[in-house]
Design an enzyme around this catalytic site. Structure first.
Site, PDB file in Angstrom:
ATOM      1  N   ASN A   1      13.500   3.962   5.039  1.00 12.48           N
ATOM      2  CA  ASN A   1      12.541   2.980   5.564  1.00 12.48           C
ATOM      3  C   ASN A   1      11.362   3.735   6.155  1.00 12.48           C
ATOM      4  OD1 ASN A   1      11.542   0.403   6.350  1.00 12.48           O
ATOM      5  ND2 ASN A   1      12.268   0.781   8.445  1.00 12.48           N
TER       6      ASN A   1
ATOM      7  N   GLU B   1      21.772   0.490  12.773  1.00 13.69           N
ATOM      8  CA  GLU B   1      20.929   0.265  13.946  1.00 13.69           C
ATOM      9  C   GLU B   1      19.476   0.076  13.496  1.00 13.69           C
ATOM     10  OE1 GLU B   1      19.286   2.432  17.932  1.00 13.69           O
ATOM     11  OE2 GLU B   1      20.781   3.488  16.745  1.00 13.69           O
TER      12      GLU B   1
ATOM     13  N   SER C   1       7.020   6.896  10.995  1.00 17.24           N
ATOM     14  CA  SER C   1       8.248   7.658  10.763  1.00 17.24           C
ATOM     15  C   SER C   1       8.929   7.188   9.484  1.00 17.24           C
ATOM     16  CB  SER C   1       9.248   7.417  11.902  1.00 17.24           C
ATOM     17  OG  SER C   1       8.673   7.612  13.169  1.00 17.24           O
TER      18      SER C   1
ATOM     19  N   ASP D   1      15.822   0.249  12.845  1.00 20.37           N
ATOM     20  CA  ASP D   1      14.815   1.297  13.122  1.00 20.37           C
ATOM     21  C   ASP D   1      15.425   2.481  13.878  1.00 20.37           C
ATOM     22  OD1 ASP D   1      12.839  -0.293  11.914  1.00 20.37           O
ATOM     23  OD2 ASP D   1      12.381  -1.295  13.805  1.00 20.37           O
TER      24      ASP D   1
ATOM     25  N   MET E   1      10.399  -7.138   4.605  1.00 26.04           N
ATOM     26  CA  MET E   1      10.519  -7.803   5.903  1.00 26.04           C
ATOM     27  C   MET E   1      11.797  -8.631   6.016  1.00 26.04           C
ATOM     28  SD  MET E   1       7.888  -6.589   7.268  1.00 26.04           S
ATOM     29  CE  MET E   1       7.589  -7.525   8.749  1.00 26.04           C
TER      30      MET E   1
ATOM     31  N   HIS F   1       8.480   3.184   9.237  1.00 25.12           N
ATOM     32  CA  HIS F   1       8.225   2.345  10.413  1.00 25.12           C
ATOM     33  C   HIS F   1       6.950   2.844  11.100  1.00 25.12           C
ATOM     34  CE1 HIS F   1       9.210  -0.346  13.688  1.00 25.12           C
ATOM     35  NE2 HIS F   1       8.877   0.621  14.521  1.00 25.12           N
TER      36      HIS F   1
ATOM     37  N   SER G   1       0.842  -1.215   0.000  1.00 26.67           N
ATOM     38  CA  SER G   1       0.000   0.000   0.000  1.00 26.67           C
ATOM     39  C   SER G   1       0.870   1.256   0.000  1.00 26.67           C
ATOM     40  CB  SER G   1      -0.984   0.001   1.171  1.00 26.67           C
ATOM     41  OG  SER G   1      -0.329   0.187   2.390  1.00 26.67           O
TER      42      SER G   1
ATOM     43  N   ILE H   1      15.950  -8.372   7.552  1.00 27.39           N
ATOM     44  CA  ILE H   1      16.999  -7.591   8.216  1.00 27.39           C
ATOM     45  C   ILE H   1      18.178  -7.536   7.256  1.00 27.39           C
ATOM     46  CG2 ILE H   1      18.639  -7.594  10.134  1.00 27.39           C
ATOM     47  CD1 ILE H   1      16.384  -8.705  11.852  1.00 27.39           C
TER      48      ILE H   1
HETATM   49  C1  GRF Z   1       3.756  -0.626   6.879  1.00 25.71           C
HETATM   50  O1  GRF Z   1       2.967  -0.604   8.015  1.00 25.71           O
HETATM   51  C2  GRF Z   1       5.127  -0.088   7.163  1.00 25.71           C
HETATM   52  O2  GRF Z   1       5.139   0.870   8.169  1.00 25.71           O
HETATM   53  C3  GRF Z   1       5.862  -1.315   7.613  1.00 25.71           C
HETATM   54  O3  GRF Z   1       5.358  -2.346   6.825  1.00 25.71           O
HETATM   55  C4  GRF Z   1       4.039  -2.031   6.408  1.00 25.71           C
HETATM   56  C5  GRF Z   1       3.982  -2.160   4.922  1.00 25.71           C
HETATM   57  O4  GRF Z   1       2.677  -2.078   4.426  1.00 25.71           O
HETATM   58  N1  GRF Z   1       7.294  -1.099   7.477  1.00 25.71           N
HETATM   59  P1  GRF Z   1       2.430  -2.051   2.854  1.00 25.71           P
HETATM   60  O5  GRF Z   1       3.014  -3.343   2.277  1.00 25.71           O
HETATM   61  O6  GRF Z   1       3.073  -0.835   2.295  1.00 25.71           O
HETATM   62  O7  GRF Z   1       0.930  -2.039   2.711  1.00 25.71           O
END
Ligand code: GRF
Length: 220
Positions: free
Chosen positions: A109, A145, A138, A147, A92, A111, A16, A94
């Protein structure tokens, strides 16, 4: 005429935030998404990219011997597009220090918390359990480090009576979809930089929280 800014977006899921970035592109925006790369073949974000005519690639981390090998292949796939900026949008994995260093100052990124609060997972539940009156999301430059990199922009939303993690998450996502395109556009326009003094917008250092945005709609 501002130079185009080539952006590669990394995803693992729904995408999204990728969609919000796609929707923000236009003639007056120098950002160009040249590729979307996913570590999961079933990520819906790949369909979003294809619908927008953007090149996609899948690099399944499970087919690599380890984190170093995966990140090396990822760097190769990304650098084939000569990006000015790499954007993690729900990616997702590291990342190794080598990967992060390779893209120092040009890796973002997003978060779902008001960092430095609630690094890691389950951020909405943690904000509720702490009784926070405000929560948010954010955008930050990525450093080694987790996040913990310098903040660019935050969207602040209220926690409302009766909120569940789900209702709060959907309010925070409205903020995500506002601030990620904003940060990418600032960078693409050459207004935003990471310097030895910290994050600068138009040559002026931002506060440690980054720019804060509060005037958001509360629902979609
Ligand atoms: C979001 O909530 C973002 O903050 C986190 O992963 C989610 C990704 O959602 N890092 P989408 O795939 O962009 O819908």
């Amino acid at each position: 005429m501002v130079q185009p800014c080539n952006v590669v977006v990394l995803i693992s899921g729904s995408g999204s935030n990728l969609q919000a970035l796609i929707d923000s592109l236009g003639e007056d925006n120098p950002a160009r998404i040249c590729a979307v790369i996913s570590n999961r073949a079933d990520a819906y974000g790949l369909t979003r990219a294809q619908n927008a005519g953007i090149a996609t690639a899948v690099l399944d981390h499970k087919t690599f011997a380890g984190r170093e090998a995966f990140d090396a292949a990822l760097i190769e796939a990304i650098d084939a597009h000569q990006p000015d900026l790499v954007v993690l949008a729900g990616f997702m994995r590291i990342l190794t220090p080598g990967f992060v260093q390779h893209y120092a100052g040009r890796l973002f990124n997003i978060h779902p918390s008001l960092l430095p609060k609630y690094k890691g997972m389950h951020t909405h539940q943690r904000a509720l359990e702490a009784g926070d009156a405000e929560h948010g999301c954010s955008v930050h430059f990525v450093t080694e480090e987790l996040d913990g990199g310098p903040l660019v922009v935050q969207a602040v939303v209220p926690v409302q009576p009766g909120d569940s993690a789900e209702t709060l998450a959907s309010r925070v996502q409205i903020g995500e979809h506002r601030i990620y395109p904003l940060a990418v556009r600032w960078f693409a326009e050459g207004r935003l930089r990471l310097t030895s003094r910290g994050v600068e917008l138009d040559g002026t250092p931002l506060p440690a929280s980054g720019q804060q945005i509060r005037d958001l709609p509360l629902s979609h």
